[in-house]
Design an enzyme around this catalytic site. Sequence first.
Site, PDB file in Angstrom:
ATOM      1  N   GLY A  76      -4.809  -6.649   4.108  1.00 25.24           N
ATOM      2  CA  GLY A  76      -6.091  -6.063   4.439  1.00 25.24           C
ATOM      3  C   GLY A  76      -7.146  -6.631   5.300  1.00 25.24           C
ATOM      4  O   GLY A  76      -7.765  -6.206   5.887  1.00 25.24           O
ATOM      5  N   THR A  87       0.829  -1.084  -0.164  1.00 30.15           N
ATOM      6  CA  THR A  87      -0.014   0.113  -0.110  1.00 30.15           C
ATOM      7  C   THR A  87       1.027   1.140  -0.028  1.00 30.15           C
ATOM      8  O   THR A  87       2.176   0.926   0.425  1.00 30.15           O
ATOM      9  CB  THR A  87      -0.767  -0.132   1.288  1.00 30.15           C
ATOM     10  OG1 THR A  87      -1.271  -1.361   1.539  1.00 30.15           O
ATOM     11  CG2 THR A  87      -1.872   0.931   1.288  1.00 30.15           C
ATOM     12  N   VAL A 146     -11.866  -6.461  -2.181  1.00 27.16           N
ATOM     13  CA  VAL A 146     -11.612  -5.083  -1.761  1.00 27.16           C
ATOM     14  C   VAL A 146     -11.098  -5.221  -0.266  1.00 27.16           C
ATOM     15  O   VAL A 146     -11.455  -5.915   0.481  1.00 27.16           O
ATOM     16  CB  VAL A 146     -13.023  -4.203  -1.634  1.00 27.16           C
ATOM     17  CG1 VAL A 146     -12.626  -2.967  -0.850  1.00 27.16           C
ATOM     18  CG2 VAL A 146     -13.401  -4.025  -3.125  1.00 27.16           C
ATOM     19  N   GLY A 147      -9.731  -4.466  -0.018  1.00 21.36           N
ATOM     20  CA  GLY A 147      -9.000  -4.808   1.114  1.00 21.36           C
ATOM     21  C   GLY A 147      -9.760  -3.536   2.248  1.00 21.36           C
ATOM     22  O   GLY A 147     -10.557  -3.281   2.062  1.00 21.36           O
TER      23      GLY A 147
HETATM   24  N1  GLY Z   1      -3.212  -3.418   2.505  1.00 25.34           N
HETATM   25  C1  GLY Z   1      -3.654  -3.534   1.344  1.00 25.34           C
HETATM   26  C2  GLY Z   1      -4.703  -4.625   1.050  1.00 25.34           C
HETATM   27  O1  GLY Z   1      -4.505  -5.592   1.690  1.00 25.34           O
HETATM   28  O2  GLY Z   1      -5.367  -4.480   0.426  1.00 25.34           O
END
Ligand code: GLY
Length: 296
Positions: free
Chosen positions: A220, A167, A196-197
């Site tokens: 996520g 990220t 979707v995270g």
């Molecule tokens: N932190 C990014 C994701 O897992 O989508």
Amino acid sequence: MRKQIAIIAHGGAGGIAHPQRRLNGLKKAVQAGYDILRQGGSSLDAAERSVIVLEDTSVFNAGTGSYLNLAGEVEMDASIMTSDLKFGAVGAIRDVKNPVSIARMVMERTDHLLLCGENATRFARLMGAKYHDPRTGEKVLIWRRKKRRRESTHFTKFADFIGHYGTVGAVAIDQNGMISAATSSGGINLKLPGRVGDTPVIGAGTYADRNGGVSATGHGEEIMRQLLAYRVVALMARMRAMKAGRIAIAQATRADCQCGIIGISKNARILCLHNTRSMSWCYIKNGTMRHFSRRD
Ligand code: GLY
């Protein structure tokens, strides 16, 4: 009275491949954000600008250079929040250059907080965002190599993908004391289409209120369970930023949540912690820049 200004950015906690390229991108990102703050600009503009620079730097997993999903497509998540509780986000958006700017448009130009999938992309086009293919040769090669070893159509074991999530994010405080946090991600390499995270989920990947702002990175699904960004900011109401971060990271570690966090408190105290092997970050406070080393 003018408040102290500061900005911090991260390039993910999923491994530090190409450390020099990461460092160059992060330095450029925080400098761009800090220049806005120094000229009296808002933390919202500064955080967005920093994340745009990171999205445009293909070494990171956000914007151009995002990881590909199981179908070989890029679906990106992004969010932005200010300490007066304004929030905007996009999930699984495709074919745009800067998802963080679309998240800001959701915040400023709609009555909603989160738009997802093809309708998020359609909204971006309505707002004037041009078609942009975020795939790079480097990430397509990684996708091909990993895909060969995984023919199933279901994503079952995260452990195979260590180092293949990430990220970018930035948190800034401006001279009026307004804090803004922004986060952007391509998600996890070979994720299921439509996944979707944490990044666009309020309180998970991004949170800001009058006590501080936080951007989270890492796995996520677990970050969502922890509501990690909110948890840290809520703790900041009662204690110093670093102590709040340490408590939240200890809780995350006990829950087997691999993650990293950056943040700034209302007193412009900086926070940067992770429980993964590494995390890339950079900040400027009092005109002085500090950044990760290979030991981070
Ligand atoms: N932190 C990014 C994701 O897992 O989508």
